[in-house]
Write an enzyme that holds these catalytic residues in place. Structure first.
Site, short mmCIF file in Angstrom:
data_model
loop_
_atom_site.label_atom_id
_atom_site.label_comp_id
_atom_site.label_asym_id
_atom_site.label_seq_id
_atom_site.Cartn_x
_atom_site.Cartn_y
_atom_site.Cartn_z
CB CYS A 1 42.35 31.01 34.56
SG CYS A 1 42.99 31.52 35.73
CG HIS B 1 38.33 33.53 34.37
ND1 HIS B 1 38.70 32.40 35.74
CD2 HIS B 1 39.65 33.59 34.30
CE1 HIS B 1 40.03 32.64 36.23
NE2 HIS B 1 40.77 33.71 35.56
CG ASN C 1 41.72 34.31 38.81
OD1 ASN C 1 41.18 33.09 38.88
ND2 ASN C 1 42.04 35.14 38.10
#
Ligand code: ACO
Length: 342
Positions: free
Chosen positions: A129, A269, A299
């Site tokens: 990520c 994020h 996500n």
């Protein structure tokens, strides 16, 4: 534009390079929407649990014949169109992903072919990520050193292919998509002021996919054991995420001699609304300073901040001259924070 001065940490130690700016951004998400209501029919979960524990309401799922490179190329085309950049102008393509089309060649090479960017060198970055900020910082080096004039950086994921759709602990969290940025030097702009990156391999077992690599190549047994799905210790990942994002964000602000009030928009994020709130609060950010779109996409790993940045720019939340703080966290463990004068 901020009125208080700030420091450009790169403009020291006799630095003779030039600045690196994000000229434009673009993003792409697949058409198919998977809602929490649909997930209720797939695993033992509820919209209420997913919404209250994560903030996610729906996510996008790529079609069977739509790959990471397709989404990456679509996002790149939008960024190129927005800046009026032609494929032949691109010197380098960097794709951040943990879900490449294949183990090799790199997804960046497949994107180069799809865009017709014949002059461009191409490679992938794998920092989960955190990949988009890692890739931005790598791309920045080529611009400031005058090695290249135009770099295309992309975060793209088809996480739906590595999620175990029978595991309620993980399948509700992830989605597919891509975001892209064109990097160039823009006169009179500081651009990407700093990026603080970090990693802790001691905690690689918190979030990983054991199968498919040289340690555990695909066999009938590995597939039967579900080793080609991602595995996560959610609670520990959560704690580490908050601490690492906070530390990286504070360090990035400190390097630029900025306080949080000077930042127009914090783009974290998009993994879990509770992580975002904890980081925002501890940074002293107002709620309206923190950009959130995970309710729509879940996500999307390396694509997450890139998609969010594109939305923040296209909706006018971020405008030229604004200071933006990107902050990410992912498997590795890895983390990063970047300050950008947009
Ligand atoms: N629906 C209903 N119940 C569920 C679900 C679900 N989808 N998932 C888990 N539960 C249950 C658990 O089984 C557990 O039940 P038990 O108490 O009977 O054992 C209970 O809910 C609580 O589970 P916790 O794990 O304690 O829930 P928590 O509040 O920690 O939330 C979550 C879990 C959402 C995964 C959270 O820990 C989290 O977001 N962690 C960080 C994840 C993350 O950011 N990962 C990405 C990193 S970035 C990258 O590189 C891809």
């Amino acid at each position: 534009m901020t009125t208080k001065p700030f420091k450009n940490p790169r403009a020291q130690h006799g630095f003779q390079g030039r600045s690196c700016s994000i000229l434009s951004v673009g993003s792409y998400v697949p058409e198919r929407i998977l809602t929490n209501a649909e997930l209720e029919k797939m695993v033992d979960t509820s919209d209420d649990w997913i919404t209250s524990r994560t903030g996610i309401k729906e996510r996008r799922i790529a079609a069977e014949n739509e790959f990471t490179s397709d989404m990456a190329a679509a996002a790149a085309q939008r960024a190129m169109q927005s800046a009026g950049i032609k494929a032949e102008q691109i010197d380098l393509i960097i794709v951040a992903t943990i879900t490449p089309d294949m183990m090799f060649p790199s997804t960046a090479c497949l994107v180069q072919q799809k865009l017709g960017a014949r002059r461009a060198a191409a490679f992938d970055v794998e920092a989960a990520c955190s990949g988009f900020i890692y890739a931005l910082e790598i791309g920045q080096q080529f611009i400031t050193s005058r090695t290249y004039d135009t770099v295309l950086v992309i975060g793209a994921e088809k996480l739906s292919t590595i999620v175990d759709w029978t595991d309620r602990n993980t399948c509700v969290l992830f989605g597919d998509g891509a975001g892209a940025a064109i990097l160039q030097s823009r006169p009179k702009s500081h651009g990407l002021l700093t990026a603080c990156m970090g990693a802790d391999g001691d905690k690689s077992d918190l979030l990983y996919m054991p199968g498919g690599g040289s340690m555990c190549p695909a066999t009938k047994n590995s597939i039967a054991a579900g080793l080609h799905y991602l595995r996560m210790d959610g609670k520990e990942t959560f704690k580490n995420a908050v601490n690492a994002m906070l530390t990286a964000a504070k360090e990035a602000l400190k390097r630029c001699e900025l306080d949080i009030t000077q930042i127009k928009c914090v783009i974290p994020h998009q993994a879990n609304r509770r992580i975002i709130e904890a980081v925002g609060e501890r940074l002293g950010a107002r709620e309206d300073q923190v950009f959130v779109n995970l309710d729509k996409y879940g996500n999307t790993s390396a694509a997450s901040v890139a998609i969010a940045l594109d939305e923040a720019v296209s909706t006018g939340v971020v405008q030229r001259g604004d200071l933006v703080l990107l902050v990410v966290f992912g498997a590795g463990l890895t983390w990063a924070a970047a300050v950008i004068e947009w």
